[in-house]
Design an enzyme around this catalytic site. Sequence first.
Site, short mmCIF file in Angstrom:
data_model
loop_
_atom_site.label_atom_id
_atom_site.label_comp_id
_atom_site.label_asym_id
_atom_site.label_seq_id
_atom_site.Cartn_x
_atom_site.Cartn_y
_atom_site.Cartn_z
N ASN A 23 -55.90 17.07 -13.01
CA ASN A 23 -55.15 16.63 -11.83
C ASN A 23 -53.66 16.91 -12.03
O ASN A 23 -53.25 17.44 -13.07
CB ASN A 23 -55.43 15.15 -11.52
N ASP B 240 -61.97 10.56 -12.95
CA ASP B 240 -63.03 9.59 -12.70
C ASP B 240 -64.40 10.11 -13.12
O ASP B 240 -65.25 9.35 -13.54
CB ASP B 240 -63.05 9.21 -11.21
N ASP C 233 -64.15 3.46 -17.86
CA ASP C 233 -62.86 2.95 -17.36
C ASP C 233 -62.13 2.31 -18.55
O ASP C 233 -62.47 1.21 -19.01
CB ASP C 233 -63.09 1.93 -16.24
N PHE D 291 -51.88 1.08 -13.51
CA PHE D 291 -51.14 1.87 -12.53
C PHE D 291 -52.10 2.29 -11.43
O PHE D 291 -53.29 2.44 -11.67
CB PHE D 291 -50.55 3.14 -13.19
N LYS E 52 -56.85 -3.02 -6.32
CA LYS E 52 -57.10 -2.43 -7.64
C LYS E 52 -56.79 -3.42 -8.75
O LYS E 52 -57.48 -3.47 -9.76
CB LYS E 52 -56.26 -1.15 -7.79
N LYS F 29 -59.58 -4.25 -11.44
CA LYS F 29 -59.40 -3.92 -12.87
C LYS F 29 -59.26 -5.17 -13.73
O LYS F 29 -59.34 -5.11 -14.95
CB LYS F 29 -58.16 -3.04 -13.05
N1 CTP Z 1 -57.96 4.12 -15.49
C1 CTP Z 1 -58.55 4.11 -16.74
N2 CTP Z 1 -59.74 4.74 -16.94
C2 CTP Z 1 -60.36 5.37 -15.93
C3 CTP Z 1 -59.77 5.39 -14.64
C4 CTP Z 1 -58.57 4.75 -14.46
O1 CTP Z 1 -57.98 3.55 -17.68
N3 CTP Z 1 -61.52 5.98 -16.15
C5 CTP Z 1 -56.70 3.40 -15.30
C6 CTP Z 1 -55.51 4.27 -14.99
O2 CTP Z 1 -54.82 4.64 -16.16
C7 CTP Z 1 -54.68 3.35 -14.10
C8 CTP Z 1 -55.71 2.55 -13.35
O3 CTP Z 1 -56.87 2.59 -14.18
O4 CTP Z 1 -53.92 2.43 -14.86
C9 CTP Z 1 -56.01 3.03 -11.94
O5 CTP Z 1 -56.49 4.32 -11.93
P1 CTP Z 1 -56.88 5.07 -10.56
O6 CTP Z 1 -57.48 6.37 -10.94
O7 CTP Z 1 -55.72 5.12 -9.64
O8 CTP Z 1 -57.91 4.10 -9.96
P2 CTP Z 1 -59.44 4.23 -9.88
O9 CTP Z 1 -59.99 3.08 -10.59
O10 CTP Z 1 -59.88 5.56 -10.37
O11 CTP Z 1 -59.74 4.09 -8.33
P3 CTP Z 1 -59.63 5.19 -7.15
O12 CTP Z 1 -59.66 6.54 -7.79
O13 CTP Z 1 -60.77 4.87 -6.34
O14 CTP Z 1 -58.31 4.93 -6.47
#
Ligand code: CTP
Length: 410
Positions: free
Chosen positions: A215, A284, A313, A334, A348, A352
């Site tokens: 990304n 993801d 996650d 974040f 979120k 989380k």
């Molecule tokens: N994060 C993480 N591990 C993952 C996905 C996310 O640690 N597999 C953490 C990111 O570092 C950030 C937070 O979770 O601090 C939010 O990540 P984000 O990708 O924005 O949220 P998602 O949970 O993936 O939700 P969405 O993509 O549906 O917005």
Amino acid sequence: MNTFDLQGKHIVLGLTGGVACYKAAQLCRDLQREGATVQVVMTEAATHFITEVTMQALSGRPVFTSQWDARPDNNMAHIHLSREADAVLIAPCSADFIAKLAQGRADELLSLLCLARPLESTPLLLSPAMNREMWSHPATQRNLDQVAADGAVVLGVGTGDQACGETGDGRMLEPADIVTELIAHFQPKRLTGRKVLVTAGPTFEAIDPVRGITNHSSGKMGFAIARAAQEAGAEVLLIAGPVQLPTPHGVQRVDVVSAQDMMAATQQALPWATVLIATAAVADWRPASASQQKIKKDGSGEVPDLHFVENPDILKSAAQSARAQAGELYCVGFAAESQDLVANAQHKRARKGVPLLVGNIGPTAFGRDDNQLILVDAQGVTELPRASKLLLARQLVAELARRLDPLKAA
Ligand code: CTP
């Protein structure tokens, strides 16, 4: 990039005898680029390595070399030079000069002004430079301990090739690192004693040996936060996905590629950490299995049949850990959103299970040097208006410190 973090600061730059004086010219320039005014003071030995003319031309001020200099009205250069300074920085600082400081001697202008400086208000920073044997000699190490105990800030030394042809510890730090140390010195020490783990950048999920999914995250916000936490006195470990950024000075770094690598590195470091700041844009999903060989077109127009599985996650599992639940680990998440920032960030934060979630609009933040943030916690929403990522990182550190230690901040 200059941040003008030394705007309004007046620095006495002291040079003592050593080949590293050649770096002092660049250092003088770098200090000025950050907004400082620089008054150069040289020992007699330093003038054998670089001329007063060079340092005067660069600093824009006459150089002082003698305690008998008659230019000051009261003839007391050591008093007015040390009273005007916001900091005295000796770079290069020779073994002999460290020995003089350790004994409180004052037989020439530079050591005299160091002794005469107001201890409480005028910090003294030393950037040592010498041969590796001189550096490791017990007398030098003993003197360094003494000057540190007397209130001087002793910067580290570099390792590598030395002018004498030997290799080892004792090189003067590069000018950019010395400036970073000086800037950090002026930052409030809000996170002293904290162990901060930062995840940053994107992850890369391999499809085959030459392709993958990633990304637009540049890692800049996470790297700025690592720097700001280090400046605030924390020990910092930065776990970085694939990014092209230099490691902030004084920060430990582990490079990873995939989400699973990032998860493993984070799990390993978590028992050490007291704060986790998860800025990484973790993919993801990843391909269910990466092909060992490059997937080739066969000309039939058929496309590969890719299947995905969800990545672990990292943040959520840290937030659910026993240490986080016991209040020994504070987790900051974040959210990079494209719309409805406040509602998405609040949602979120709950999903989380973290006390503090920082939201930003991804497309207006990725790759840029500036950003704007919202902070969402149990008390509500705080806005941090658009500013450089480093400035925002420092504000976030201040907000974090307030939440970690409400009594101290009150
Ligand atoms: N994060 C993480 N591990 C993952 C996905 C996310 O640690 N597999 C953490 C990111 O570092 C950030 C937070 O979770 O601090 C939010 O990540 P984000 O990708 O924005 O949220 P998602 O949970 O993936 O939700 P969405 O993509 O549906 O917005």
